[in-house]
Design a protein around this motif. Sequence first.
Motif, PDB file in Angstrom:
ATOM      1  N   THR A   1       0.872  -1.242   0.022  1.00 16.96           N
ATOM      2  CA  THR A   1      -0.047  -0.143  -0.084  1.00 16.96           C
ATOM      3  C   THR A   1       0.745   1.231   0.049  1.00 16.96           C
ATOM      4  OG1 THR A   1       0.133   0.117   2.342  1.00 16.96           O
ATOM      5  CG2 THR A   1      -1.666  -1.286   1.528  1.00 16.96           C
ATOM      6  N   PRO A   2       0.227   2.431  -0.281  1.00 15.95           N
ATOM      7  CA  PRO A   2       1.211   3.580  -0.382  1.00 15.95           C
ATOM      8  C   PRO A   2       1.576   3.740   1.055  1.00 15.95           C
ATOM      9  CG  PRO A   2      -0.864   4.196  -1.509  1.00 15.95           C
ATOM     10  CD  PRO A   2      -0.833   2.743  -0.995  1.00 15.95           C
ATOM     11  N   LYS A   3       1.106   3.507   2.192  1.00 20.71           N
ATOM     12  CA  LYS A   3       1.714   3.489   3.530  1.00 20.71           C
ATOM     13  C   LYS A   3       2.700   2.747   3.835  1.00 20.71           C
ATOM     14  CE  LYS A   3       0.086   4.740   8.134  1.00 20.71           C
ATOM     15  NZ  LYS A   3       0.342   6.424   7.989  1.00 20.71           N
ATOM     16  N   GLN A   4       2.592   1.313   3.433  1.00 22.03           N
ATOM     17  CA  GLN A   4       3.768   0.288   3.492  1.00 22.03           C
ATOM     18  C   GLN A   4       4.983   0.823   2.623  1.00 22.03           C
ATOM     19  OE1 GLN A   4       1.325  -2.747   2.258  1.00 22.03           O
ATOM     20  NE2 GLN A   4       1.374  -3.571   4.342  1.00 22.03           N
ATOM     21  N   LYS A   5       4.642   1.432   1.394  1.00 21.74           N
ATOM     22  CA  LYS A   5       5.938   2.036   0.717  1.00 21.74           C
ATOM     23  C   LYS A   5       6.435   3.349   1.679  1.00 21.74           C
ATOM     24  CE  LYS A   5       4.001   0.975  -3.860  1.00 21.74           C
ATOM     25  NZ  LYS A   5       3.476   1.356  -4.854  1.00 21.74           N
ATOM     26  N   GLU A   6       5.896   3.912   2.154  1.00 16.31           N
ATOM     27  CA  GLU A   6       6.392   4.963   2.800  1.00 16.31           C
ATOM     28  C   GLU A   6       7.121   4.509   4.115  1.00 16.31           C
ATOM     29  OE1 GLU A   6       4.632   8.593   5.485  1.00 16.31           O
ATOM     30  OE2 GLU A   6       3.539   8.180   3.577  1.00 16.31           O
ATOM     31  N   LEU A   7       6.714   3.397   4.762  1.00  9.79           N
ATOM     32  CA  LEU A   7       7.461   2.664   5.569  1.00  9.79           C
ATOM     33  C   LEU A   7       8.722   2.204   5.228  1.00  9.79           C
ATOM     34  CD1 LEU A   7       7.571   2.165   8.647  1.00  9.79           C
ATOM     35  CD2 LEU A   7       6.164   0.065   7.961  1.00  9.79           C
ATOM     36  N   ALA A   8       8.734   1.442   3.910  1.00 11.31           N
ATOM     37  CA  ALA A   8       9.951   0.927   3.498  1.00 11.31           C
ATOM     38  C   ALA A   8      10.844   1.891   3.275  1.00 11.31           C
ATOM     39  CB  ALA A   8       9.588   0.119   2.344  1.00 11.31           C
ATOM     40  N   LEU A   9      10.488   3.130   2.688  1.00 14.16           N
ATOM     41  CA  LEU A   9      11.543   4.205   2.361  1.00 14.16           C
ATOM     42  C   LEU A   9      11.841   4.700   3.602  1.00 14.16           C
ATOM     43  CD1 LEU A   9       9.710   6.112  -0.650  1.00 14.16           C
ATOM     44  CD2 LEU A   9      11.827   4.869  -0.699  1.00 14.16           C
ATOM     45  N   SER A  10      11.195   5.175   4.598  1.00 15.37           N
ATOM     46  CA  SER A  10      11.356   5.557   5.977  1.00 15.37           C
ATOM     47  C   SER A  10      12.698   4.569   6.651  1.00 15.37           C
ATOM     48  CB  SER A  10      10.300   5.528   6.830  1.00 15.37           C
ATOM     49  OG  SER A  10      10.684   5.980   8.036  1.00 15.37           O
ATOM     50  N   ASN A  11      12.284   3.116   6.525  1.00 16.60           N
ATOM     51  CA  ASN A  11      13.253   2.054   6.983  1.00 16.60           C
ATOM     52  C   ASN A  11      14.579   2.234   6.424  1.00 16.60           C
ATOM     53  OD1 ASN A  11      11.590   1.153   8.984  1.00 16.60           O
ATOM     54  ND2 ASN A  11      10.732  -0.265   7.591  1.00 16.60           N
ATOM     55  N   ALA A  12      14.644   2.530   5.135  1.00 18.55           N
ATOM     56  CA  ALA A  12      15.795   2.552   4.412  1.00 18.55           C
ATOM     57  C   ALA A  12      16.648   4.014   4.596  1.00 18.55           C
ATOM     58  CB  ALA A  12      15.754   2.347   2.736  1.00 18.55           C
ATOM     59  N   LEU A  13      16.016   4.926   4.825  1.00 24.96           N
ATOM     60  CA  LEU A  13      16.570   6.479   5.223  1.00 24.96           C
ATOM     61  C   LEU A  13      17.240   6.381   6.471  1.00 24.96           C
ATOM     62  CD1 LEU A  13      14.203   8.495   2.830  1.00 24.96           C
ATOM     63  CD2 LEU A  13      16.598   7.840   2.479  1.00 24.96           C
ATOM     64  N   ARG A  14      16.722   5.639   7.493  1.00 27.27           N
ATOM     65  CA  ARG A  14      16.772   5.770   8.776  1.00 27.27           C
ATOM     66  C   ARG A  14      18.702   5.721   9.227  1.00 27.27           C
ATOM     67  NH1 ARG A  14      14.372   0.779  11.671  1.00 27.27           N
ATOM     68  NH2 ARG A  14      15.482  -1.125  10.534  1.00 27.27           N
ATOM     69  N   TYR A  15      19.200   4.920   8.185  1.00 24.66           N
ATOM     70  CA  TYR A  15      20.611   4.856   8.285  1.00 24.66           C
ATOM     71  C   TYR A  15      21.439   5.928   7.727  1.00 24.66           C
ATOM     72  CZ  TYR A  15      19.133   0.058   9.023  1.00 24.66           C
ATOM     73  OH  TYR A  15      18.495  -0.997   9.798  1.00 24.66           O
ATOM     74  N   PHE A  16      20.730   6.926   7.104  1.00 27.60           N
ATOM     75  CA  PHE A  16      21.518   7.982   6.700  1.00 27.60           C
ATOM     76  C   PHE A  16      21.148   9.247   7.222  1.00 27.60           C
ATOM     77  CE2 PHE A  16      20.886   4.578   3.519  1.00 27.60           C
ATOM     78  CZ  PHE A  16      22.033   4.430   3.019  1.00 27.60           C
ATOM     79  N   PRO A  17      22.049  10.254   7.321  1.00 22.54           N
ATOM     80  CA  PRO A  17      21.744  11.772   7.774  1.00 22.54           C
ATOM     81  C   PRO A  17      20.582  12.214   7.229  1.00 22.54           C
ATOM     82  CG  PRO A  17      24.168  11.613   7.313  1.00 22.54           C
ATOM     83  CD  PRO A  17      23.477  10.184   6.840  1.00 22.54           C
ATOM     84  N   ASP A  18      19.743  13.253   7.779  1.00 26.08           N
ATOM     85  CA  ASP A  18      18.773  13.763   7.045  1.00 26.08           C
ATOM     86  C   ASP A  18      19.331  14.699   6.144  1.00 26.08           C
ATOM     87  OD1 ASP A  18      17.311  12.875   9.139  1.00 26.08           O
ATOM     88  OD2 ASP A  18      17.033  14.751  10.415  1.00 26.08           O
ATOM     89  N   ARG A  19      20.366  15.213   5.913  1.00 28.94           N
ATOM     90  CA  ARG A  19      20.817  15.822   4.722  1.00 28.94           C
ATOM     91  C   ARG A  19      20.896  15.070   3.597  1.00 28.94           C
ATOM     92  NH1 ARG A  19      25.315  13.895   6.660  1.00 28.94           N
ATOM     93  NH2 ARG A  19      27.348  14.245   5.987  1.00 28.94           N
ATOM     94  N   CYS A  20      20.823  13.857   3.556  1.00 28.19           N
ATOM     95  CA  CYS A  20      21.060  12.844   2.298  1.00 28.19           C
ATOM     96  C   CYS A  20      19.739  12.396   1.863  1.00 28.19           C
ATOM     97  CB  CYS A  20      21.691  11.560   2.768  1.00 28.19           C
ATOM     98  SG  CYS A  20      23.394  11.958   3.199  1.00 28.19           S
ATOM     99  N   HIS A  21      18.528  12.545   2.679  1.00 26.90           N
ATOM    100  CA  HIS A  21      17.352  12.132   2.336  1.00 26.90           C
ATOM    101  C   HIS A  21      16.502  12.872   1.155  1.00 26.90           C
ATOM    102  CE1 HIS A  21      16.440  10.873   6.741  1.00 26.90           C
ATOM    103  NE2 HIS A  21      17.439  10.376   6.340  1.00 26.90           N
ATOM    104  N   SER A  22      16.703  14.145   0.815  1.00 27.78           N
ATOM    105  CA  SER A  22      16.437  14.546  -0.315  1.00 27.78           C
ATOM    106  C   SER A  22      16.911  14.004  -1.840  1.00 27.78           C
ATOM    107  CB  SER A  22      16.513  16.179  -0.559  1.00 27.78           C
ATOM    108  OG  SER A  22      17.991  16.632  -0.394  1.00 27.78           O
ATOM    109  N   ILE A  23      18.111  13.519  -1.677  1.00 24.39           N
ATOM    110  CA  ILE A  23      18.882  13.050  -2.679  1.00 24.39           C
ATOM    111  C   ILE A  23      18.487  11.144  -2.725  1.00 24.39           C
ATOM    112  CG2 ILE A  23      21.039  12.087  -3.634  1.00 24.39           C
ATOM    113  CD1 ILE A  23      22.013  14.947  -2.385  1.00 24.39           C
ATOM    114  N   LEU A  24      18.427  10.650  -1.852  1.00 30.50           N
ATOM    115  CA  LEU A  24      18.305   9.113  -1.582  1.00 30.50           C
ATOM    116  C   LEU A  24      16.908   8.800  -1.578  1.00 30.50           C
ATOM    117  CD1 LEU A  24      21.091   8.354   1.137  1.00 30.50           C
ATOM    118  CD2 LEU A  24      21.208   8.205  -1.573  1.00 30.50           C
ATOM    119  N   GLY A  25      15.912   9.629  -0.875  1.00 34.69           N
ATOM    120  CA  GLY A  25      14.699   9.120  -1.125  1.00 34.69           C
ATOM    121  C   GLY A  25      14.057   8.934  -2.396  1.00 34.69           C
TER     122      GLY A  25
END
Length: 92
Positions: free
Chosen positions: A43-67
């Motif tokens: 679901t869109p909510k599950q996709k958002e969770l998957a992205l959130s889980n992947a991005l948690r290993y990176f500093p916030d400054r990288c999220h706009s590129i990696l997301g």
Amino acid sequence: MEASRSKITLKELCGGLPVSPLPPPRIRDPSIAHAPVRTHTLTPKQKELALSNALRYFPDRCHSILGPEFAEELRVLGHIYMYRFLPDIDMR
């Protein structure tokens, strides 16, 4: 074996993901056998969770590129592989 591939040491490989600067984007190498593209019914909510889980290993400054990059991997390949961080060594 490529010269650049042989120069990476185990210590460098175990040193963590490089984030400053980020390595350049990479794509799947068509000459290498890969797992088949996954199909999912997230679901869109599950996709958002998957992205959130992947991005948690990176500093916030990288999220706009990696997301967006990780979202595209999830959309096209059915999984987030983080190809940008694939080590430059021959793996077996």
